[in-house]
Design a protein around this motif. Structure first.
Motif, PDB file in Angstrom:
ATOM      1  N   ARG A   1       0.834  -1.210   0.000  1.00 27.37           N
ATOM      2  CA  ARG A   1       0.000   0.000   0.000  1.00 27.37           C
ATOM      3  C   ARG A   1       0.862   1.251   0.000  1.00 27.37           C
ATOM      4  NH1 ARG A   1      -5.250   0.223   1.615  1.00 27.37           N
ATOM      5  NH2 ARG A   1      -6.295  -1.764   1.939  1.00 27.37           N
TER       6      ARG A   1
ATOM      7  N   HIS B   1      -8.981   6.042   2.039  1.00 30.10           N
ATOM      8  CA  HIS B   1      -9.973   5.932   0.980  1.00 30.10           C
ATOM      9  C   HIS B   1      -9.800   6.907  -0.168  1.00 30.10           C
ATOM     10  CE1 HIS B   1     -13.195   3.252   2.901  1.00 30.10           C
ATOM     11  NE2 HIS B   1     -11.998   2.913   3.275  1.00 30.10           N
ATOM     12  N   ASN B   2      -8.973   7.908   0.017  1.00 31.88           N
ATOM     13  CA  ASN B   2      -8.815   8.858  -1.066  1.00 31.88           C
ATOM     14  C   ASN B   2      -7.460   8.682  -1.721  1.00 31.88           C
ATOM     15  OD1 ASN B   2     -11.249   9.946  -0.381  1.00 31.88           O
ATOM     16  ND2 ASN B   2     -10.315  11.357   1.077  1.00 31.88           N
TER      17      ASN B   2
ATOM     18  N   PRO C   1     -17.064   0.165  -5.103  1.00 32.01           N
ATOM     19  CA  PRO C   1     -15.808   0.714  -4.593  1.00 32.01           C
ATOM     20  C   PRO C   1     -14.620  -0.117  -5.078  1.00 32.01           C
ATOM     21  CG  PRO C   1     -17.335   0.236  -2.786  1.00 32.01           C
ATOM     22  CD  PRO C   1     -17.957  -0.275  -4.034  1.00 32.01           C
ATOM     23  N   PHE C   2     -13.540   0.558  -5.342  1.00 25.15           N
ATOM     24  CA  PHE C   2     -12.328  -0.131  -5.763  1.00 25.15           C
ATOM     25  C   PHE C   2     -11.166   0.549  -5.053  1.00 25.15           C
ATOM     26  CE2 PHE C   2      -8.887  -0.873  -8.940  1.00 25.15           C
ATOM     27  CZ  PHE C   2      -8.879  -2.254  -8.859  1.00 25.15           C
ATOM     28  N   PRO C   3     -10.356  -0.190  -4.349  1.00 25.76           N
ATOM     29  CA  PRO C   3      -9.335   0.449  -3.526  1.00 25.76           C
ATOM     30  C   PRO C   3      -8.261   1.132  -4.362  1.00 25.76           C
ATOM     31  CG  PRO C   3      -9.039  -1.933  -3.542  1.00 25.76           C
ATOM     32  CD  PRO C   3     -10.327  -1.649  -4.252  1.00 25.76           C
ATOM     33  N   GLY C   4      -7.757   2.245  -3.850  1.00 23.19           N
ATOM     34  CA  GLY C   4      -6.682   2.964  -4.537  1.00 23.19           C
ATOM     35  C   GLY C   4      -5.524   2.057  -4.968  1.00 23.19           C
ATOM     36  N   PRO C   5      -5.035   1.183  -4.092  1.00 24.37           N
ATOM     37  CA  PRO C   5      -3.903   0.319  -4.480  1.00 24.37           C
ATOM     38  C   PRO C   5      -4.291  -0.775  -5.483  1.00 24.37           C
ATOM     39  CG  PRO C   5      -4.107   0.457  -2.076  1.00 24.37           C
ATOM     40  CD  PRO C   5      -5.348   1.036  -2.664  1.00 24.37           C
TER      41      PRO C   5
ATOM     42  N   ILE D   1      -3.517  -5.309  -3.794  1.00 24.25           N
ATOM     43  CA  ILE D   1      -3.905  -5.833  -2.484  1.00 24.25           C
ATOM     44  C   ILE D   1      -4.920  -6.968  -2.621  1.00 24.25           C
ATOM     45  CG2 ILE D   1      -3.307  -3.755  -1.195  1.00 24.25           C
ATOM     46  CD1 ILE D   1      -6.402  -3.163  -1.142  1.00 24.25           C
ATOM     47  N   ARG D   2      -5.130  -7.404  -3.877  1.00 28.17           N
ATOM     48  CA  ARG D   2      -5.960  -8.591  -4.101  1.00 28.17           C
ATOM     49  C   ARG D   2      -5.109  -9.718  -4.681  1.00 28.17           C
ATOM     50  NH1 ARG D   2     -11.356  -5.523  -6.484  1.00 28.17           N
ATOM     51  NH2 ARG D   2     -11.846  -4.479  -4.511  1.00 28.17           N
TER      52      ARG D   2
ATOM     53  N   GLN E   1     -20.344  -5.112  -3.001  1.00 22.20           N
ATOM     54  CA  GLN E   1     -18.996  -5.149  -3.552  1.00 22.20           C
ATOM     55  C   GLN E   1     -18.629  -6.603  -3.789  1.00 22.20           C
ATOM     56  OE1 GLN E   1     -16.014  -3.219  -1.138  1.00 22.20           O
ATOM     57  NE2 GLN E   1     -14.533  -3.148  -2.802  1.00 22.20           N
TER      58      GLN E   1
ATOM     59  N   PHE F   1     -19.865  -0.206   4.612  1.00 24.50           N
ATOM     60  CA  PHE F   1     -18.548  -0.828   4.478  1.00 24.50           C
ATOM     61  C   PHE F   1     -17.763  -0.870   5.794  1.00 24.50           C
ATOM     62  CE2 PHE F   1     -19.864   0.396   0.301  1.00 24.50           C
ATOM     63  CZ  PHE F   1     -19.600  -0.752  -0.437  1.00 24.50           C
TER      64      PHE F   1
ATOM     65  N   LYS G   1     -17.494  -9.031   8.020  1.00 22.77           N
ATOM     66  CA  LYS G   1     -16.629  -8.006   8.596  1.00 22.77           C
ATOM     67  C   LYS G   1     -17.360  -7.373   9.755  1.00 22.77           C
ATOM     68  CE  LYS G   1     -14.621  -3.479   7.821  1.00 22.77           C
ATOM     69  NZ  LYS G   1     -14.268  -2.421   6.906  1.00 22.77           N
TER      70      LYS G   1
ATOM     71  N   THR H   1     -11.837  -8.224   7.135  1.00 20.02           N
ATOM     72  CA  THR H   1     -12.124  -6.977   6.432  1.00 20.02           C
ATOM     73  C   THR H   1     -12.674  -7.355   5.060  1.00 20.02           C
ATOM     74  OG1 THR H   1      -9.832  -6.933   5.715  1.00 20.02           O
ATOM     75  CG2 THR H   1     -10.403  -5.561   7.601  1.00 20.02           C
ATOM     76  N   VAL H   2     -13.126  -6.358   4.317  1.00 20.97           N
ATOM     77  CA  VAL H   2     -13.660  -6.645   2.983  1.00 20.97           C
ATOM     78  C   VAL H   2     -12.518  -7.127   2.095  1.00 20.97           C
ATOM     79  CG1 VAL H   2     -14.758  -5.673   0.940  1.00 20.97           C
ATOM     80  CG2 VAL H   2     -15.533  -4.979   3.225  1.00 20.97           C
TER      81      VAL H   2
END
Ligand code: XMP
Length: 511
Positions: free
Chosen positions: A296, A344-345, A388-392, A396-397, A432, A466, A503, A507-508
């Motif tokens: 991250r 989140h941003n 939602p889609f994480p910044g990284p 991270i998946r 999600q 979430f 969760k 976590t998600v």
């Protein structure tokens, strides 16, 4: 413009109140209860709502509001703590409720006086949602009782002459049957709102204000392809056209075709769009790294570095735009720090990019309103309704180290999962859902041969916020179709599992 002011006393449902008011097509804003009376006057509210809060009005240091608010001639609705504060401030008496009597939590059968404008049109009896340990032992003079429950005679108070109303329960939560009607009555019957506030109005006002603020200046925006930054970009493009430059850092860890979709969504718009293909440099930085937090961190830092390099090429700009939305900026009335979802941003953007001011044109909108605005601005549904889609991103998946090959494998599997969920129709709508490439390999048999390949995990959650989430009960036949297709169509995977953890405790995301 008609505006309702919501004064925040620290309650947990305050944002919900604002959403309900806006759903009734009246514009509102939340401000801390500590705002000055001058500021309230300058805001010019048609009505004021006091929120709930964790305090007790009779204790030292309990959140207060300037009592001059009661002299403005503006209707006020107090909710829970807000109701008690109104009673306390106007000469009533609020005390701790005795065990078993008057103290109520949860769904409560409530009887309304439907002659009271607040409860007009409601059935005489229905369920409300209570959560209070204090109660009004004496109501202030000028008020009358307007609702009661078995445990508590003083559930609602009304002073129709002054337009002051208070309810012990929470009309803003869904558990209160007819809660929205109560709020609508306050707005339309009591405050005399005409309503009609719409996202189109919001858009036009926002465009006018952006033009006024920006003048001939230049605006720079980091576009991530997420809903918020995309809507922000479309709005700014409409407002200032070519004065806007959007930098889209494509880190190569997006889902299948996503980078191209983002580019396509903005290609026809009047603005400068720069797509930086940075896949190679992100993968190089990530090479060999297996620690989730490090991954991250690497991505966050590299993102800023790429953005900074592009910004330097562009030169000095006047404004840095950010897609900050309302839940990120609302401050608690108790004066505590702003609520920021730090990871989140794309955010925390650089000090070292040369700009004069930050502009945040979405800062008064809730997430679903941002989506509505996106539609109003003509953005494609796929982008506006994006989960939602994480910044990284996929980094991270992919458990363990990240390689291009693994990212490509995951992209294909994830696409199949999303495709099958879409085909499953409206009955199956997780909030999600995505695939995770685990770092585990296992033995299988395909054709007549032994395989030793990766295990892919499917994750799908149902959630409102979430913060907590339940795993989605996807029908077995849908899961089976996904599994069969992934094994058949994606090389490198010979086993598919479904994550059935909520969760908390999980976590998600897996990392
Ligand atoms: P967790 O995994 O914390 O995720 O339960 C909750 C929600 O946040 C998203 N998420 C992120 N979003 N940057 C983001 O913009 C991130 O670094 C990030 N990490 C998690 C996650 O997808 C889920 O919706």
């Amino acid at each position: 413009m008609e505006k309702i002011l919501i004064l925040d006393f620290g309650g947990q449902y305050n944002q919900l109140i604002a959403r309900r008011v806006r759903e009734c097509r009246v514009y509102c804003e939340i401000k801390p209860c500590t705002v000055s009376i001058e500021e309230i006057r300058a805001f010019g509210p048609l009505g004021i709502i006091f929120t709930g809060g964790p305090g007790s009005v009779y204790e030292d240091g309990a959140p207060q509001v300037d009592p001059a608010v009661f002299t403005l001639g503006v209707p006020i609705l107090g909710i829970c703590y807000g109701c008690q504060l109104m009673a306390h401030s106007l000469g009533g008496r609020v005390t701790p409720a005795q065990e078993d009597s008057a103290r109520e939590y949860g769904r409560t059968v409530t009887r309304y006086d439907t002659a009271c404008p607040l409860f007009r049109g409601l059935p005489e009896e229905s369920v409300s949602w209570m959560s209070h340990g204090d109660y009004m032992a004496e109501i202030p003079s000028g008020f009358r009782l307007a609702a009661r429950s078995d445990a508590c005679p003083n559930v609602a108070i009304a002073d129709e002459a002054r337009g002051f109303y208070g309810v012990q329960f929470h009309p803003e939560v869904n558990h209160t049957e007819h809660g929205t009607e109560i709020i609508r009555n306050f707005l339309y019957q009591i405050c005399g709102a005409a309503g009609g506030w719409s996202m189109e109005d919001y858009k036009n006002t926002a465009i006018r204000e952006i033009r006024e603020a920006v003048g001939n200046g230049r605006v720079l925006l980091a576009l991530s392809g997420g809903v918020d930054s995309s809507v922000c970009a479309a709005l700014l493009a409409e407002a200032v056209g070519e004065q806007l430059t959007c930098v889209f850092v494509d880190h190569g860890l997006m889902r299948l075709n996503e980078g191209d979709e983002v580019e396509a969504a903005f290609s026809g718009r009047a603005m400068r769009f720069i797509r930086v293909d940075a896949e190679a440099r992100f993968l190089l930085k990530l090479a060999g790294e297996t620690d989730p937090e490090q991954k991250r961190k690497i991505i966050g830092e590299e993102f800023i570095r790429v953005f900074e390099e592009e910004a330097k090429k562009i030169g000095a700009v006047d404004f840095l735009a950010q897609g900050t939305i309302y839940p990120d900026v609302i401050e608690s009335g108790l004066g505590s720090a702003a609520v920021i979802k730090s990871h989140h941003n794309v955010g925390g953007l650089p000090d070292y990019v040369d700009f004069k001011e930050i502009i945040e044109p979405l800062r008064l909108l809730f997430k679903d309103e941002v989506r509505q605005l996106g539609r109003e601005l003509g953005l494609p549904e796929a982008l506006v309704a994006r989960q939602p889609f994480p910044g990284p991103g996929l980094a991270i998946r992919i458990i363990g180290d990240v390689t291009k090959e693994k990212a490509d494998t995951l992209r294909q599997a994830d696409f199949i999962f999303r495709d099958e969920i879409a085909k499953a129709g409206d009955g199956v709508r997780p909030d999600q859902y995505f695939a995770v490439l685990t770092n585990t390999r296992s033995v299988g048999v395909m054709g007549d041969g032994r395989t030793y390949e990766y295990t892919l995990a499917l994750r799908a959650v149902t959630t409102d916020d979430f913060m907590t989430a339940a795993w989605t009960r996807i029908p077995y036949d849908v899961l089976e179709r996904v599994s069969v297709r992934i094994i058949n169509e994606v090389r490198g995977i010979n086993r598919v599992v479904y994550d059935i953890t909520s969760k908390p405790p999980a976590t998600v995301e897996w990392e």
